[in-house]
Design a protein around this motif. Structure first.
Motif, mmCIF file in Angstrom:
data_model
loop_
_atom_site.group_PDB
_atom_site.id
_atom_site.type_symbol
_atom_site.label_atom_id
_atom_site.label_comp_id
_atom_site.label_asym_id
_atom_site.label_seq_id
_atom_site.Cartn_x
_atom_site.Cartn_y
_atom_site.Cartn_z
ATOM 1 N N MET A 150 0.557 -0.894 0.182
ATOM 2 C CA MET A 150 -0.159 0.111 0.241
ATOM 3 C C MET A 150 0.684 0.986 -0.124
ATOM 4 S SD MET A 150 -3.570 -0.482 -0.188
ATOM 5 C CE MET A 150 -5.006 -1.443 0.303
ATOM 6 N N VAL A 151 1.537 1.635 0.562
ATOM 7 C CA VAL A 151 2.774 2.352 0.880
ATOM 8 C C VAL A 151 3.831 2.373 -0.348
ATOM 9 C CG1 VAL A 151 4.824 3.425 2.108
ATOM 10 C CG2 VAL A 151 2.957 2.029 3.114
ATOM 11 N N ILE A 152 3.638 1.405 -0.923
ATOM 12 C CA ILE A 152 4.544 1.781 -2.344
ATOM 13 C C ILE A 152 3.763 2.084 -3.215
ATOM 14 C CG2 ILE A 152 5.902 0.304 -4.267
ATOM 15 C CD1 ILE A 152 7.126 -1.418 -2.161
ATOM 16 N N THR A 153 2.166 1.430 -2.945
ATOM 17 C CA THR A 153 1.895 1.936 -4.546
ATOM 18 C C THR A 153 1.054 3.789 -4.207
ATOM 19 O OG1 THR A 153 0.226 -0.110 -4.303
ATOM 20 C CG2 THR A 153 -0.874 1.646 -5.541
ATOM 21 N N GLY A 154 1.430 4.033 -2.744
ATOM 22 C CA GLY A 154 0.879 5.375 -2.380
ATOM 23 C C GLY A 154 1.692 6.259 -2.966
ATOM 24 N N ILE A 155 2.901 5.777 -2.932
ATOM 25 C CA ILE A 155 4.063 6.320 -3.373
ATOM 26 C C ILE A 155 4.155 6.906 -5.264
ATOM 27 C CG2 ILE A 155 6.760 6.792 -3.385
ATOM 28 C CD1 ILE A 155 6.924 5.257 -0.908
#
Length: 248
Positions: A1-6
């Motif tokens: 999720m964090v990578i996708t958000g970035i």
């Protein structure tokens, strides 16, 4: 999720830099995040909630509506002509003067585009005819278009005021001196840059296409109308309190 958000955030920045419609890009990126998180309805709910936010919408709509009326009635035009008439006589400080005038007018006309259109149409030709290089003339106007930071119509001011539980003028008063000092320093630095690059005087346009300003009779009553609400807000603020408190 964090990578996708970035990835989404980076893609959003790239789209904005490529000059896609900023609000649409932000809206779509937010909805995409909600979709990935399985909360698509949350984006719509948040959007509707902010559109009906009693702390933001009345303030912003009131100020923008007032600005539109000022443009429609030509009060803005009278104000710009009135202020710029004196500037044309002070050629030695014409660049920092143009910056500060744009800054002050941008408080009354909180949108940078509207302010640049109103002021630039008059001051840029005046600067060029005074020998200022066109790029420097445009820079002077552009530099002054952050005067809206002191406007109650800037969306961030009422938003911060709501979060802090204070009125809008209290928020503006807390950083107004820093903003004024900042624009004065920035105007002086731009003037120094102009002098170093020799763009402050001596410019003559080839095939002069800048039309002479038409005769314009300033109505002084019209000219002061745009600043009356600002004066009332300052005088009625808790910090000054010369008159009873007046809200936006």
């Amino acid at each position: 999720m964090v990578i996708t958000g970035i990835v989404i955030v980076v893609a959003t920045f790239i789209a904005i830099i490529k000059q896609f419609e900023t609000r649409l890009v932000l809206l779509l990126s937010g909805l995409l995040m909600c979709l990935i998180g399985g909360q698509l309805g949350a984006g719509t709910t948040a959007f509707v909630k902010e559109l009906t936010n009693p702390g933001l919408v009345p303030t912003i709509c009131t100020v923008l509506g007032f600005s539109y009326v000022m443009e429609y009635t030509k009060c803005t035009e009278h104000m710009v002509y009135f202020i710029s008439a004196g500037l044309k006589k002070m050629t030695k400080i014409i660049i920092p003067g143009a910056v500060i005038i744009t800054f002050l007018i941008n408080i009354a006309l909180p949108t940078a585009a509207g302010c640049a259109a109103a002021v630039g149409a008059l001051l840029i030709p005046a600067l060029i005819r005074s020998g200022v290089h066109p790029a420097m003339a445009g820079s002077a106007i552009f530099l002054g278009t952050w005067g809206s930071s002191l406007s109650p119509g800037l969306m961030f001011n009422p938003q911060v005021a709501q979060l802090a539980g204070v009125d809008v003028m209290t928020v503006i008063a807390s950083f107004s001196m820093q903003a004024i000092i900042g624009i004065v320093v920035a105007a002086i630095l731009l003037n120094i840059v102009a002098i170093v690059k020799k763009e402050h005087t001596g410019y003559v346009m080839k095939n002069d296409t800048v039309e002479e300003g038409k005769e314009f009779k300033v109505n002084y009553f019209y000219a002061i109308i745009p600043i009356i609400p600002l004066v009332l807000l300052v005088l009625g603020s808790k910090q000054v309190a010369v008159i009873p408190e007046i809200s936006v």
